[in-house]
Design an enzyme around this catalytic site. Structure first.
Site, short mmCIF file in Angstrom:
data_model
loop_
_atom_site.label_atom_id
_atom_site.label_comp_id
_atom_site.label_asym_id
_atom_site.label_seq_id
_atom_site.Cartn_x
_atom_site.Cartn_y
_atom_site.Cartn_z
N LYS A 193 -50.74 45.11 -50.39
CA LYS A 193 -49.42 44.81 -50.93
C LYS A 193 -49.61 43.87 -52.12
O LYS A 193 -49.86 42.68 -51.96
CB LYS A 193 -48.50 44.15 -49.91
CG LYS A 193 -47.03 44.11 -50.42
CD LYS A 193 -46.22 43.01 -49.83
CE LYS A 193 -46.35 41.70 -50.54
NZ LYS A 193 -45.82 41.67 -51.95
N GLU A 269 -56.53 32.19 -48.18
CA GLU A 269 -56.86 31.32 -49.31
C GLU A 269 -55.53 30.84 -49.88
O GLU A 269 -54.78 31.61 -50.46
CB GLU A 269 -57.68 32.06 -50.36
CG GLU A 269 -58.41 31.05 -51.27
CD GLU A 269 -58.34 31.39 -52.73
OE1 GLU A 269 -57.23 31.33 -53.28
OE2 GLU A 269 -59.38 31.70 -53.32
N CYS A 303 -55.27 28.67 -58.39
CA CYS A 303 -55.23 27.80 -57.21
C CYS A 303 -56.23 26.66 -57.27
O CYS A 303 -56.06 25.65 -56.61
CB CYS A 303 -55.43 28.64 -55.95
SG CYS A 303 -56.84 29.74 -56.04
N GLU A 400 -48.66 21.34 -55.45
CA GLU A 400 -49.29 22.32 -56.35
C GLU A 400 -48.22 22.83 -57.31
O GLU A 400 -47.31 23.57 -56.92
CB GLU A 400 -49.89 23.47 -55.56
CG GLU A 400 -50.60 24.48 -56.45
CD GLU A 400 -51.23 25.61 -55.66
OE1 GLU A 400 -52.33 26.04 -56.03
OE2 GLU A 400 -50.61 26.07 -54.68
#
Length: 502
Positions: A193, A269, A303, A400
């Site tokens: 996906k 992750e 990331c 983040e």
């Protein structure tokens, strides 16, 4: 303010492709969604719609899982020799390279990524991921066991089965093949996906997989939204494993779905807030280049972004103006322009989120020394932004942001640097700049993160495992550890001749 390059004049040198694939890819065929629903994918350079894409939902995931399950239980892929699987994967890699220009252009208009970087680095790297794991496919071995009793034992390493692979929008090609390549080599079948913001290249790769000879049902690609298509994958009783890259919040939901269904293993992750530690003995100019590129690479939508930069007090006053100077010279604009360093953020949602964090930083008392503003009235461009006087309890110091925002901080001692680097809920990566081997070794062993880069940053390689500590997730991708994520161990035991078992 950073230099801005106006878009629009560089497309003439690159052919913008027609969208050939906008349907779901299930069991080797492009099909409409069961509901007939579609969604828009948007060009972040302009905010204009590129195409409408078939929207996968639970019913479509059911069909894809059924195809993948049949291909795993009855099809040739898991039963082929590793060598045969590897040859097909090699052909798949060749086809990717033959279509690199079109694929790179698709990635640029869908994700706002730099065309030259995607064409010259990311897509060739993706092809090499396939080749790396193709070479490993016929080297999957168990062990012969020296048992302590009168028994003969050995282990088999077998594919885990049907896997659900959920990829993010920041590196659509790279992360697609980080997951698909080892899963294919292991003999698994899969449902991918892609992120709803960036589905175009994933569908093109499905087409190339079919041309390469990958059997029907092995690779299924179902674009859709996380709460519908993604949730259907993670809760499905016939999916044997899920591998996800994305936010920590969604990672939590995936773990819940696994526990509430068939206890499928997951590889996650997740987010990061990576520290970048620059010691007094560093070359200030080189360290500023590393800090800037580590934080602003891919417009900060990465990331492992080095978004927390810690500089030792002896060079801080020299480092700060150097970093600001380089940020002001950082060219933002049309990602087809080879002079541009940073394209647009992926969509308006992310654009607004980043600008909101910048306003938070100002309100919390941090000092914005450069940047902080949109750069165009068309598209989602933001100036590289640097804050000083940041503390780890500020939102900009702990969350983040996933955008071109750097938090610059000062430290005195090695012990303080280690303590502050670890003062985060994340643990994905970290960087160290020093000429002192003792400092490098001490700090790298002390920081709780999955990857430590010394005198470099974002130095990824297919042979080097990556993954997180703490709330950055668990499991490893890349390297042979990445292959092991798609294998399980079976032990086989028989009695020896004249043993009491007979």
């Amino acid at each position: 303010m950073a230099t801005h390059s106006n878009g629009g004049s560089y497309e003439s040198s690159v052919k913008i492709p027609t969208i050939k694939f906008n349907k779901l890819f299930i069991n080797g065929e492009f099909v409409d969604s069961v509901s007939g629903k579609t969604f828009e994918t948007v060009d972040p350079r302009t905010g204009e719609v590129i195409a409408r894409i078939a929207e996968g939902d639970k019913e479509d995931i059911d069909l894809a899982v059924k195809a993948a399950r049949h291909a795993f239980d009855h099809g040739p892929w898991p039963r082929m020799s590793g060598f045969a699987r590897g040859r097909i994967m090699m052909k798949f890699a060749d086809l990717i390279e033959q279509n690199v220009e079109e694929l790179a252009a698709l990635e640029t208009i869908d994700a706002g990524k730099l065309f030259g970087v995607v064409k010259d680095r990311e897509i060739p790297s993706a092809a090499n991921h396939l080749r790396y794991y193709a070479g490993a496919a016929d080297k999957i071995h168990g062990e012969v066991l020296k048992m302590s009793r009168e028994l003969q034992g050995y282990t088999l390493r077998e594919p885990i089965g049907v896997v659900g692979l959920i990829t993010p929008w920041n590196y659509p090609t790279t992360i697609f093949f980080t997951k698909v390549s080892p899963a294919m080599a292991a003999g698994c079948t899969m449902i991918v996906k892609p992120a709803e913001q960036t589905p175009l290249t994933a569908l093109f790769y499905a087409h190339l997989a079919k041309l390469a000879g990958i059997p029907d049902g092995v690779l299924n690609v179902v674009p859709g939204y996380g709460p519908t298509a993604g949730a259907a994958i993670t809760s499905h009783m016939d999916v044997d494993k899920v591998c996800f890259t994305g936010s920590t919040e969604v990672g939590r939901e995936i773990m819940k779905a696994s526990g509430n269904s068939n206890l499928k293993p997951v590889t996650l992750e997740l987010g990061g807030k990576s520290p970048f530690l620059i010691f007094d003995d560093a070359d200030v100019n080189a360290a500023a280049d590393l800090a800037l590129s580590g934080a602003l690479m891919n417009k900060g939508e990465i990331c492992v972004a080095s978004s927390r930069v810690y500089v030792q007090e002896g060079i801080y006053d020299e480092f700060l103006p150097k970093l600001v100077e380089k940020a002001k010279a950082w060219v933002v604009g049309d990602p087809f322009d080879p002079k541009v360093c940073q394209g647009p953020q992926v969509d308006k949602t992310q654009y607004d989120k980043i600008l909101s964090y910048i306003e938070h930083g100002k309100r919390e008392g941090a000092t914005m020394v450069t940047g902080g503003k949109p750069l165009s009235d068309k598209g989602y461009y933001i100036e590289p932004t640097i804050f000083t006087n940041v503390t780890e309890d500020m939102l900009i110091g702990k969350d983040e942001i996933f955008g071109p925002v750097i938090c610059l901080m000062k430290f005195r001692t090695i012990e303080e640097a280690i303590q502050r680097a670890n003062n985060t809920r994340y643990g994905l990566a970290a960087g160290i700049v020093t000429k002192d081997l003792n400092v490098a070794n001490t700090v790298s062993r002390s920081i709780r993160a999955g990857t430590i880069w010394i005198n470099c940053y974002s130095a990824f390689d297919v042979d080097c495992p990556t993954g997180g500590y703490k709330m950055s997730g668990f499991g490893r991708e890349k390297g042979l550890e990445g292959l092991n994520e798609y294998l399980q161990t079976k032990s086989v035991v028989t009695p020896l001749y004249n043993s009491p078992w007979l």
